[in-house]
Scaffold this motif. Structure first.
Motif, PDB file in Angstrom:
ATOM      1  N   THR A  46       0.826  -1.200   0.000  1.00  0.00           N
ATOM      2  CA  THR A  46       0.000   0.000   0.000  1.00  0.00           C
ATOM      3  C   THR A  46       0.866   1.258   0.000  1.00  0.00           C
ATOM      4  OG1 THR A  46      -1.650  -1.214   1.257  1.00  0.00           O
ATOM      5  CG2 THR A  46      -1.880   1.166   1.203  1.00  0.00           C
ATOM      6  N   ARG A  47       1.969   1.222   0.756  1.00  0.00           N
ATOM      7  CA  ARG A  47       2.825   2.408   0.845  1.00  0.00           C
ATOM      8  C   ARG A  47       3.503   2.717  -0.487  1.00  0.00           C
ATOM      9  NH1 ARG A  47       7.110   2.340   5.046  1.00  0.00           N
ATOM     10  NH2 ARG A  47       7.563   0.344   4.104  1.00  0.00           N
ATOM     11  N   ALA A  48       3.839   1.683  -1.254  1.00  0.00           N
ATOM     12  CA  ALA A  48       4.490   1.918  -2.546  1.00  0.00           C
ATOM     13  C   ALA A  48       3.547   2.641  -3.506  1.00  0.00           C
ATOM     14  CB  ALA A  48       4.956   0.601  -3.153  1.00  0.00           C
ATOM     15  N   LEU A  49       2.298   2.247  -3.514  1.00  0.00           N
ATOM     16  CA  LEU A  49       1.328   2.934  -4.373  1.00  0.00           C
ATOM     17  C   LEU A  49       1.015   4.328  -3.849  1.00  0.00           C
ATOM     18  CD1 LEU A  49      -1.060   0.024  -5.305  1.00  0.00           C
ATOM     19  CD2 LEU A  49       0.646   1.122  -6.718  1.00  0.00           C
ATOM     20  N   ALA A  50       1.037   4.490  -2.536  1.00  0.00           N
ATOM     21  CA  ALA A  50       0.826   5.815  -1.964  1.00  0.00           C
ATOM     22  C   ALA A  50       1.980   6.746  -2.335  1.00  0.00           C
ATOM     23  CB  ALA A  50       0.686   5.726  -0.454  1.00  0.00           C
ATOM     24  N   ALA A  51       3.181   6.183  -2.474  1.00  0.00           N
ATOM     25  CA  ALA A  51       4.333   6.999  -2.881  1.00  0.00           C
ATOM     26  C   ALA A  51       4.132   7.539  -4.290  1.00  0.00           C
ATOM     27  CB  ALA A  51       5.611   6.175  -2.795  1.00  0.00           C
ATOM     28  N   GLU A  52       3.623   6.718  -5.182  1.00  0.00           N
ATOM     29  CA  GLU A  52       3.334   7.175  -6.552  1.00  0.00           C
ATOM     30  C   GLU A  52       2.301   8.291  -6.527  1.00  0.00           C
ATOM     31  OE1 GLU A  52       3.394   7.236 -10.766  1.00  0.00           O
ATOM     32  OE2 GLU A  52       4.697   6.131  -9.423  1.00  0.00           O
ATOM     33  N   ALA A  53       1.278   8.131  -5.705  1.00  0.00           N
ATOM     34  CA  ALA A  53       0.251   9.168  -5.596  1.00  0.00           C
ATOM     35  C   ALA A  53       0.838  10.454  -5.025  1.00  0.00           C
ATOM     36  CB  ALA A  53      -0.899   8.672  -4.733  1.00  0.00           C
ATOM     37  N   THR A  54       1.795  10.339  -4.112  1.00  0.00           N
ATOM     38  CA  THR A  54       2.431  11.520  -3.537  1.00  0.00           C
ATOM     39  C   THR A  54       3.235  12.268  -4.597  1.00  0.00           C
ATOM     40  OG1 THR A  54       2.571  10.430  -1.390  1.00  0.00           O
ATOM     41  CG2 THR A  54       3.983  12.336  -1.729  1.00  0.00           C
ATOM     42  N   ILE A  55       3.931  11.534  -5.447  1.00  0.00           N
ATOM     43  CA  ILE A  55       4.681  12.181  -6.530  1.00  0.00           C
ATOM     44  C   ILE A  55       3.723  12.956  -7.432  1.00  0.00           C
ATOM     45  CG2 ILE A  55       6.067  11.778  -8.608  1.00  0.00           C
ATOM     46  CD1 ILE A  55       7.258   9.345  -7.148  1.00  0.00           C
ATOM     47  N   LEU A  56       2.615  12.328  -7.788  1.00  0.00           N
ATOM     48  CA  LEU A  56       1.633  13.002  -8.633  1.00  0.00           C
ATOM     49  C   LEU A  56       1.027  14.210  -7.923  1.00  0.00           C
ATOM     50  CD1 LEU A  56      -0.154   9.906 -10.189  1.00  0.00           C
ATOM     51  CD2 LEU A  56       1.450  11.447 -11.321  1.00  0.00           C
ATOM     52  N   GLU A  57       0.801  14.078  -6.628  1.00  0.00           N
ATOM     53  CA  GLU A  57       0.209  15.178  -5.863  1.00  0.00           C
ATOM     54  C   GLU A  57       1.135  16.396  -5.838  1.00  0.00           C
ATOM     55  OE1 GLU A  57      -0.862  16.010  -1.203  1.00  0.00           O
ATOM     56  OE2 GLU A  57      -0.991  13.969  -1.957  1.00  0.00           O
ATOM     57  N   ILE A  58       2.438  16.164  -5.750  1.00  0.00           N
ATOM     58  CA  ILE A  58       3.394  17.262  -5.677  1.00  0.00           C
ATOM     59  C   ILE A  58       3.700  17.838  -7.058  1.00  0.00           C
ATOM     60  CG2 ILE A  58       5.803  17.838  -5.125  1.00  0.00           C
ATOM     61  CD1 ILE A  58       5.548  15.847  -2.781  1.00  0.00           C
ATOM     62  N   TYR A  59       3.931  16.971  -8.039  1.00  0.00           N
ATOM     63  CA  TYR A  59       4.408  17.443  -9.344  1.00  0.00           C
ATOM     64  C   TYR A  59       3.307  17.729 -10.357  1.00  0.00           C
ATOM     65  CZ  TYR A  59       9.217  16.717  -7.971  1.00  0.00           C
ATOM     66  OH  TYR A  59      10.417  16.823  -7.346  1.00  0.00           O
ATOM     67  N   CYS A  60       2.236  16.995 -10.326  1.00  0.00           N
ATOM     68  CA  CYS A  60       1.150  17.240 -11.294  1.00  0.00           C
ATOM     69  C   CYS A  60      -0.194  16.909 -10.642  1.00  0.00           C
ATOM     70  CB  CYS A  60       1.367  16.433 -12.573  1.00  0.00           C
ATOM     71  SG  CYS A  60       1.795  14.710 -12.302  1.00  0.00           S
TER      72      CYS A  60
END
Length: 146
Positions: free
Chosen positions: A109-123
């Motif tokens: 779950t944390r790995a997918l949350a990390a991807e979402a965090t990248i998207l939240e910050i950059y795009c």
């Protein structure tokens, strides 16, 4: 010697000074744009590194993040909801084997949350397109925390 004669004899000095001043102005503008972009990339990289620490990951190298994602997220933000990106996620959520030994696994779950965090910050505008795809994946706490 009259002032007009002096100016006409040394015209190349005036022209040279104008060319040098214009070159310095252009160089200054280019360097300013580079510094502003670099500052924005560093700010976003630090936000992402802080989010990684909050999620329980070790702090990543922010300079590597700056080079990889820049100010716009790079390839991560390049149509993240596409079928190709979705397929690549599913491949990366496999057991790591190749060819016939490759099997799907329950992703962390944390790995997918990390991807979402990248998207939240950059795009952040593209995060909504992918949230439903992330919700469809079966995840669990599969990686032990230290």
């Amino acid at each position: 010697m009259s002032p007009t004669r002096f100016a006409s004899e040394h015209r190349w000095i005036y022209i040279g000074a104008i060319v040098v001043l214009l070159a310095l102005a252009v160089t200054g503008l280019i360097r300013y744009a580079t510094v502003a972009t670099s500052s924005k990339a560093a700010s976003k990289a630090n936000r992402l590194a802080d989010a990684a620490v909050e999620a329980g990951y070790p702090r990543p190298d922010t300079r590597a993040i700056e080079r990889l994602l820049g100010t716009d997220g790079g390839l991560v933000c390049d149509d993240p909801a596409s079928a190709l990106k979705s397929a690549l996620w599913k491949i990366n959520l496999s057991n790591g084997a190749a060819f016939v030994g490759q099997r799907p696994v329950i992703g962390d779950t944390r790995a997918l949350a990390a991807e979402a965090t990248i998207l939240e910050i950059y795009c952040p505008d593209k995060l909504d397109k992918i949230k439903d795809k992330l919700a469809d994946l079966k995840t669990d706490d599969t990686v032990r925390r230290r």
